[in-house]
Design a protein around this motif. Sequence first.
Motif, mmCIF file in Angstrom:
data_model
loop_
_atom_site.group_PDB
_atom_site.id
_atom_site.type_symbol
_atom_site.label_atom_id
_atom_site.label_comp_id
_atom_site.label_asym_id
_atom_site.label_seq_id
_atom_site.Cartn_x
_atom_site.Cartn_y
_atom_site.Cartn_z
ATOM 1 N N VAL A 234 0.845 -1.185 0.000
ATOM 2 C CA VAL A 234 0.000 0.000 0.000
ATOM 3 C C VAL A 234 0.883 1.238 0.000
ATOM 4 O O VAL A 234 1.901 1.279 0.697
ATOM 5 C CB VAL A 234 -0.923 0.009 1.244
ATOM 6 C CG1 VAL A 234 -1.699 1.308 1.348
ATOM 7 C CG2 VAL A 234 -1.885 -1.175 1.193
ATOM 8 N N LEU A 235 0.502 2.243 -0.786
ATOM 9 C CA LEU A 235 1.220 3.522 -0.815
ATOM 10 C C LEU A 235 0.483 4.531 0.043
ATOM 11 O O LEU A 235 -0.712 4.768 -0.152
ATOM 12 C CB LEU A 235 1.333 4.030 -2.245
ATOM 13 C CG LEU A 235 1.974 5.417 -2.409
ATOM 14 C CD1 LEU A 235 3.432 5.394 -1.974
ATOM 15 C CD2 LEU A 235 1.842 5.894 -3.863
ATOM 16 N N LEU A 236 1.192 5.148 0.981
ATOM 17 C CA LEU A 236 0.638 6.189 1.840
ATOM 18 C C LEU A 236 1.287 7.519 1.467
ATOM 19 O O LEU A 236 2.492 7.693 1.641
ATOM 20 C CB LEU A 236 0.898 5.857 3.309
ATOM 21 C CG LEU A 236 0.520 6.923 4.345
ATOM 22 C CD1 LEU A 236 -0.973 7.246 4.288
ATOM 23 C CD2 LEU A 236 0.911 6.450 5.750
ATOM 24 N N VAL A 237 0.479 8.443 0.944
ATOM 25 C CA VAL A 237 0.974 9.771 0.566
ATOM 26 C C VAL A 237 0.438 10.754 1.602
ATOM 27 O O VAL A 237 -0.723 11.151 1.565
ATOM 28 C CB VAL A 237 0.525 10.161 -0.857
ATOM 29 C CG1 VAL A 237 1.233 11.447 -1.294
ATOM 30 C CG2 VAL A 237 0.785 9.038 -1.846
ATOM 31 N N GLU A 238 1.309 11.153 2.532
ATOM 32 C CA GLU A 238 0.880 11.929 3.704
ATOM 33 C C GLU A 238 2.053 12.761 4.216
ATOM 34 O O GLU A 238 3.132 12.215 4.471
ATOM 35 C CB GLU A 238 0.376 10.964 4.787
ATOM 36 C CG GLU A 238 0.163 11.567 6.153
ATOM 37 C CD GLU A 238 -0.917 12.631 6.162
ATOM 38 O OE1 GLU A 238 -0.567 13.813 6.357
ATOM 39 O OE2 GLU A 238 -2.094 12.281 5.955
ATOM 40 N N ASP A 239 1.854 14.082 4.364
ATOM 41 C CA ASP A 239 2.960 14.928 4.807
ATOM 42 C C ASP A 239 3.063 15.061 6.323
ATOM 43 O O ASP A 239 4.058 15.560 6.829
ATOM 44 C CB ASP A 239 2.869 16.312 4.155
ATOM 45 C CG ASP A 239 1.658 17.092 4.611
ATOM 46 O OD1 ASP A 239 0.633 16.458 4.962
ATOM 47 O OD2 ASP A 239 1.710 18.332 4.610
ATOM 48 N N MET B 294 -4.114 17.623 1.320
ATOM 49 C CA MET B 294 -3.294 18.820 1.505
ATOM 50 C C MET B 294 -1.827 18.417 1.541
ATOM 51 O O MET B 294 -1.288 18.056 2.587
ATOM 52 C CB MET B 294 -3.720 19.550 2.772
ATOM 53 C CG MET B 294 -5.186 19.956 2.747
ATOM 54 S SD MET B 294 -5.731 20.836 4.220
ATOM 55 C CE MET B 294 -4.851 22.385 4.023
ATOM 56 N N LEU B 295 -1.191 18.469 0.363
ATOM 57 C CA LEU B 295 0.183 17.996 0.222
ATOM 58 C C LEU B 295 1.085 19.071 -0.363
ATOM 59 O O LEU B 295 0.641 19.887 -1.177
ATOM 60 C CB LEU B 295 0.215 16.785 -0.726
ATOM 61 C CG LEU B 295 -0.432 15.490 -0.256
ATOM 62 C CD1 LEU B 295 -0.589 14.537 -1.428
ATOM 63 C CD2 LEU B 295 0.385 14.853 0.858
ATOM 64 N N PRO B 296 2.364 19.063 -0.002
ATOM 65 C CA PRO B 296 3.320 19.946 -0.677
ATOM 66 C C PRO B 296 3.676 19.378 -2.047
ATOM 67 O O PRO B 296 3.524 18.183 -2.293
ATOM 68 C CB PRO B 296 4.530 19.915 0.260
ATOM 69 C CG PRO B 296 4.444 18.585 0.942
ATOM 70 C CD PRO B 296 2.986 18.293 1.099
ATOM 71 N N GLY B 297 4.152 20.238 -2.924
ATOM 72 C CA GLY B 297 4.601 19.788 -4.231
ATOM 73 C C GLY B 297 3.491 19.694 -5.245
ATOM 74 O O GLY B 297 3.554 20.282 -6.317
ATOM 75 N N LYS B 298 2.453 18.949 -4.930
ATOM 76 C CA LYS B 298 1.288 18.808 -5.799
ATOM 77 C C LYS B 298 0.095 18.459 -4.924
ATOM 78 O O LYS B 298 0.150 17.524 -4.126
ATOM 79 C CB LYS B 298 1.530 17.713 -6.855
ATOM 80 C CG LYS B 298 0.428 17.644 -7.930
ATOM 81 C CD LYS B 298 0.687 16.501 -8.909
ATOM 82 C CE LYS B 298 1.822 16.795 -9.852
ATOM 83 N NZ LYS B 298 1.412 17.757 -10.910
ATOM 84 N N ASP B 299 -0.969 19.221 -5.063
ATOM 85 C CA ASP B 299 -2.171 19.015 -4.252
ATOM 86 C C ASP B 299 -2.733 17.614 -4.479
ATOM 87 O O ASP B 299 -2.684 17.074 -5.585
ATOM 88 C CB ASP B 299 -3.218 20.071 -4.639
ATOM 89 C CG ASP B 299 -4.465 19.956 -3.793
ATOM 90 O OD1 ASP B 299 -5.434 19.334 -4.252
ATOM 91 O OD2 ASP B 299 -4.465 20.474 -2.668
ATOM 92 N N GLY B 300 -3.296 17.046 -3.407
ATOM 93 C CA GLY B 300 -3.825 15.696 -3.495
ATOM 94 C C GLY B 300 -4.924 15.531 -4.526
ATOM 95 O O GLY B 300 -5.044 14.475 -5.161
ATOM 96 N N LEU B 301 -5.744 16.551 -4.714
ATOM 97 C CA LEU B 301 -6.800 16.469 -5.719
ATOM 98 C C LEU B 301 -6.211 16.382 -7.121
ATOM 99 O O LEU B 301 -6.707 15.631 -7.974
ATOM 100 C CB LEU B 301 -7.741 17.672 -5.608
ATOM 101 C CG LEU B 301 -8.618 17.710 -4.354
ATOM 102 C CD1 LEU B 301 -9.382 19.021 -4.282
ATOM 103 C CD2 LEU B 301 -9.581 16.526 -4.318
ATOM 104 N N GLU B 302 -5.146 17.124 -7.364
ATOM 105 C CA GLU B 302 -4.492 17.058 -8.664
ATOM 106 C C GLU B 302 -3.813 15.697 -8.857
ATOM 107 O O GLU B 302 -3.829 15.131 -9.955
ATOM 108 C CB GLU B 302 -3.456 18.179 -8.793
ATOM 109 C CG GLU B 302 -2.773 18.246 -10.153
ATOM 110 C CD GLU B 302 -3.735 18.494 -11.294
ATOM 111 O OE1 GLU B 302 -3.433 18.038 -12.417
ATOM 112 O OE2 GLU B 302 -4.796 19.123 -11.076
#
Length: 234
Positions: free
Chosen positions: A9-14, A59-67
């Motif tokens: 599983v990939l977790l994308v979380e700042d 709400m992520l840095p670099g690229k917004d999660g919605l994008e």
Amino acid sequence: MTSTTPDLVLLVEDDRRLAALTREYLEGHGLAVVHVADGRRGLEEALSGRYEAVLLDLMLPGKDGLEVCRELRARSDVPVIVLTARGEEADRVLGLELGADDYLAKPFSPRELLARIRAVVRRARGRAGPAASTVRVGGLVIDPAARRVTLDGREIALTGYEFALLDALARRAGRILSREQLMELAGGSAEEAFDRSVDVHVSRLRQKLGDDPKRPRLIKTVRGAGYLLAAEGE
């Protein structure tokens, strides 16, 4: 889950503290977790084809999660669960409209997150229920074994949740199904049927099937009751 190796599983979380706690819990329950903390790297990882599911903060840095969700869904059907501190219905609906399979508002229960992951992975693998035969409704053909949908000979790419929802409608063609029934049949929680999540998934299905939302010929809305898939000849 029955595989001999852990599902990845990939977790994308700042939020690194939340990520560490979430990872610890999931790995303690048989999953393998890769954590990245920014949207750009998260998208690159998600597109690698390695993962059974993606857990995506908005709400992520670099690229917004919605994008990230929008770009990922345009190129992959990997299951996506949106994790968001934005509790408003509009934000949850937007995530679903962009292609997320499910969402969970923070703060969330790790146990509930685990259950959601298992549900989206089962649907993606076509194991949400007992083995089922191919169903045909007019020009629509659904093959659960191959997890393949065609309409008038044209293959339709669906996410796991969309496939489960369409399969539930097709097997009961001509019957009205309430939002609660659809959530249960598609492997979700009936308690969530009171928000707009079912409506959003149906809207996405119509778009992929080329069904006019104002005058749908396939998935019809029965005001105050739910939805039905038109039986052949209707």
